[in-house]
Design an enzyme around this catalytic site. Structure first.
Site, PDB file in Angstrom:
ATOM      1  N   ASN A   1       0.877  -1.174   0.000  1.00 31.08           N
ATOM      2  CA  ASN A   1       0.000   0.000   0.000  1.00 31.08           C
ATOM      3  C   ASN A   1       0.911   1.221   0.000  1.00 31.08           C
ATOM      4  O   ASN A   1       1.528   1.526   1.017  1.00 31.08           O
ATOM      5  CB  ASN A   1      -0.891  -0.031   1.252  1.00 31.08           C
ATOM      6  CG  ASN A   1      -1.736   1.230   1.388  1.00 31.08           C
ATOM      7  OD1 ASN A   1      -1.790   2.056   0.480  1.00 31.08           O
ATOM      8  ND2 ASN A   1      -2.394   1.376   2.533  1.00 31.08           N
TER       9      ASN A   1
ATOM     10  N   LYS B   1       0.047   4.221  -0.180  1.00 27.07           N
ATOM     11  CA  LYS B   1      -0.590   5.391   0.434  1.00 27.07           C
ATOM     12  C   LYS B   1      -0.386   6.613  -0.482  1.00 27.07           C
ATOM     13  O   LYS B   1      -0.391   6.475  -1.697  1.00 27.07           O
ATOM     14  CB  LYS B   1      -0.072   5.587   1.856  1.00 27.07           C
ATOM     15  CG  LYS B   1      -0.187   4.275   2.683  1.00 27.07           C
ATOM     16  CD  LYS B   1       0.071   4.436   4.129  1.00 27.07           C
ATOM     17  CE  LYS B   1      -0.112   3.076   4.824  1.00 27.07           C
ATOM     18  NZ  LYS B   1       0.051   3.161   6.268  1.00 27.07           N
TER      19      LYS B   1
ATOM     20  N   HIS C   1      -9.526   1.398   5.099  1.00 23.53           N
ATOM     21  CA  HIS C   1      -8.232   1.544   5.776  1.00 23.53           C
ATOM     22  C   HIS C   1      -8.406   2.475   6.978  1.00 23.53           C
ATOM     23  O   HIS C   1      -9.162   3.443   6.913  1.00 23.53           O
ATOM     24  CB  HIS C   1      -7.186   2.102   4.804  1.00 23.53           C
ATOM     25  CG  HIS C   1      -5.799   2.001   5.354  1.00 23.53           C
ATOM     26  ND1 HIS C   1      -5.323   2.868   6.303  1.00 23.53           N
ATOM     27  CD2 HIS C   1      -4.803   1.095   5.134  1.00 23.53           C
ATOM     28  CE1 HIS C   1      -4.079   2.511   6.629  1.00 23.53           C
ATOM     29  NE2 HIS C   1      -3.745   1.435   5.930  1.00 23.53           N
TER      30      HIS C   1
ATOM     31  N   GLU D   1      -6.656   4.761   8.074  1.00 26.41           N
ATOM     32  CA  GLU D   1      -6.359   6.171   7.793  1.00 26.41           C
ATOM     33  C   GLU D   1      -7.562   6.850   7.147  1.00 26.41           C
ATOM     34  O   GLU D   1      -7.825   8.029   7.389  1.00 26.41           O
ATOM     35  CB  GLU D   1      -5.097   6.271   6.911  1.00 26.41           C
ATOM     36  CG  GLU D   1      -3.858   5.921   7.738  1.00 26.41           C
ATOM     37  CD  GLU D   1      -2.676   5.390   6.955  1.00 26.41           C
ATOM     38  OE1 GLU D   1      -2.695   5.433   5.707  1.00 26.41           O
ATOM     39  OE2 GLU D   1      -1.730   4.914   7.602  1.00 26.41           O
TER      40      GLU D   1
ATOM     41  N   GLU E   1      -5.258  -4.827  10.573  1.00 25.04           N
ATOM     42  CA  GLU E   1      -4.189  -3.860  10.805  1.00 25.04           C
ATOM     43  C   GLU E   1      -4.452  -3.128  12.124  1.00 25.04           C
ATOM     44  O   GLU E   1      -5.249  -2.166  12.159  1.00 25.04           O
ATOM     45  CB  GLU E   1      -4.149  -2.828   9.670  1.00 25.04           C
ATOM     46  CG  GLU E   1      -3.894  -3.421   8.301  1.00 25.04           C
ATOM     47  CD  GLU E   1      -3.332  -2.391   7.332  1.00 25.04           C
ATOM     48  OE1 GLU E   1      -2.220  -2.611   6.858  1.00 25.04           O
ATOM     49  OE2 GLU E   1      -3.990  -1.367   7.087  1.00 25.04           O
TER      50      GLU E   1
ATOM     51  N   GLY F   1       2.746   2.228  10.777  1.00 26.92           N
ATOM     52  CA  GLY F   1       3.706   3.318  10.622  1.00 26.92           C
ATOM     53  C   GLY F   1       4.454   3.673  11.890  1.00 26.92           C
ATOM     54  O   GLY F   1       5.115   4.709  11.950  1.00 26.92           O
TER      55      GLY F   1
ATOM     56  N   SER G   1       3.523  -2.248  10.225  1.00 26.35           N
ATOM     57  CA  SER G   1       4.983  -2.325  10.394  1.00 26.35           C
ATOM     58  C   SER G   1       5.559  -3.687  10.019  1.00 26.35           C
ATOM     59  O   SER G   1       6.457  -4.190  10.693  1.00 26.35           O
ATOM     60  CB  SER G   1       5.379  -1.930  11.827  1.00 26.35           C
ATOM     61  OG  SER G   1       5.002  -0.583  12.080  1.00 26.35           O
TER      62      SER G   1
HETATM   63  P1  13P Z   1       3.161   0.306   7.594  1.00 26.42           P
HETATM   64  O1  13P Z   1       3.668  -1.008   7.015  1.00 26.42           O
HETATM   65  O2  13P Z   1       3.923   1.482   7.082  1.00 26.42           O
HETATM   66  O3  13P Z   1       3.078   0.238   9.085  1.00 26.42           O
HETATM   67  O4  13P Z   1       1.670   0.504   7.048  1.00 26.42           O
HETATM   68  C1  13P Z   1       0.756  -0.528   7.180  1.00 26.42           C
HETATM   69  C2  13P Z   1      -0.477  -0.173   6.441  1.00 26.42           C
HETATM   70  O5  13P Z   1      -1.220   0.697   6.844  1.00 26.42           O
HETATM   71  C3  13P Z   1      -0.754  -0.872   5.182  1.00 26.42           C
HETATM   72  O6  13P Z   1      -2.041  -0.620   4.740  1.00 26.42           O
END
Ligand code: 13P
Length: 235
Positions: free
Chosen positions: A10, A12, A91, A93, A158, A164, A198
């Site tokens: 992803n 982002k 997601h 976010e 997640e 992150g 992560s």
């Molecule tokens: P990270 O691997 O950067 O922690 O992000 C995970 C994520 O949100 C994937 O959708």
């Protein structure tokens, strides 16, 4: 039942055309599915670049409506039109930044299916939920609210606090949650359940070896071919 392993990236809100040489450097395997969910601006180009390969391309969100007066939004059919085969829905976010609700995530996931895309539906608890011991309850409630009545769909677990942050859930906690998710799914045995939060080359092998973990949804470590290749190799 044997489910295929899926390593999904992803990106982002990262990446521009110049970064698409990433795809030349990807080292895929026949026994592992590889998906990269890109910013919408890069989907068409990436789909063309990967058309002769097994690499799959996805979006990161879609609108629940097939078309209409929704300035700035994209429908699932638009993503499919330029070569996406998957789309991330719900997601954390987007749940946080855009106030997305379980009902809205279900509507988007159904819209994705109607357009021929497979939704990768994200669920996960906050730090407070985990500390209060409510994590299973929260995630199973998100699932109940977010899932379409029928497949195909993929689930990504997640934990919000692991995204992150460099913090990864403990293996036993991931195993517990994935088993609970599978038990809560009507077609549980067939559904791929990914872990995200992560995932890095250094921890991928341990996570991917867990029962009920069918792959990973990778954020930061999917931006560079070297680290994404290392995660694919450890599957
Ligand atoms: P990270 O691997 O950067 O922690 O992000 C995970 C994520 O949100 C994937 O959708």
């Amino acid at each position: 039942m044997s489910r295929r392993v899926l390593i999904a990236g992803n990106w982002k809100m990262n990446g521009s055309s110049a970064d698409l040489d990433f795809f030349q450097a990807l080292e895929c395997r026949t026994d592992v599915d590889v998906l990269v969910c890109l910013p919408a601006t890069l989907i068409a180009k990436a789909a063309t670049l990967t058309a002769q390969s097994e690499i799959k391309i996805g979006g990161q969100d879609c609108h629940a409506a097939p078309k209409g007066a929704h300035t700035g939004d994209l429908s699932a059919a638009m993503l499919a039109d330029v070569g996406a085969q998957y789309v991330i829905t719900g997601h954390s976010e987007r749940r946080a930044d855009h106030g997305e609700t379980d009902d809205g995530v279900r509507a988007k996931s159904e819209a994705a299916q109607a357009a021929g895309l497979v939704p990768v539906i994200c669920v996960g608890e906050s730090q407070d939920d985990r500390e209060a011991g409510r994590h299973i309850e929260i995630v199973t409630a998100q699932l109940a609210g977010s899932l379409p009545a029928e497949g195909p769909f993929i689930i990504a677990y997640e934990p919000v606090w692991a995204i992150g942050t460099g913090l990864t859930a403990r293996a036993e906690d991931i195993a517990e949650m994935h088993a609970a998710i599978r038990a809560a799914l009507p077609i549980g045995e067939a559904v791929q359940i990914l872990y995200g939060g992560s995932v890095k080359p250094k921890n991928a092998a341990e996570i991917l070896a867990l029962e009920d973990v069918d792959g990973a949804l990778v954020g930061g470590a999917s931006l560079e071919a070297e680290s994404f290749n290392a995660i694919i190799a450890s599957a």
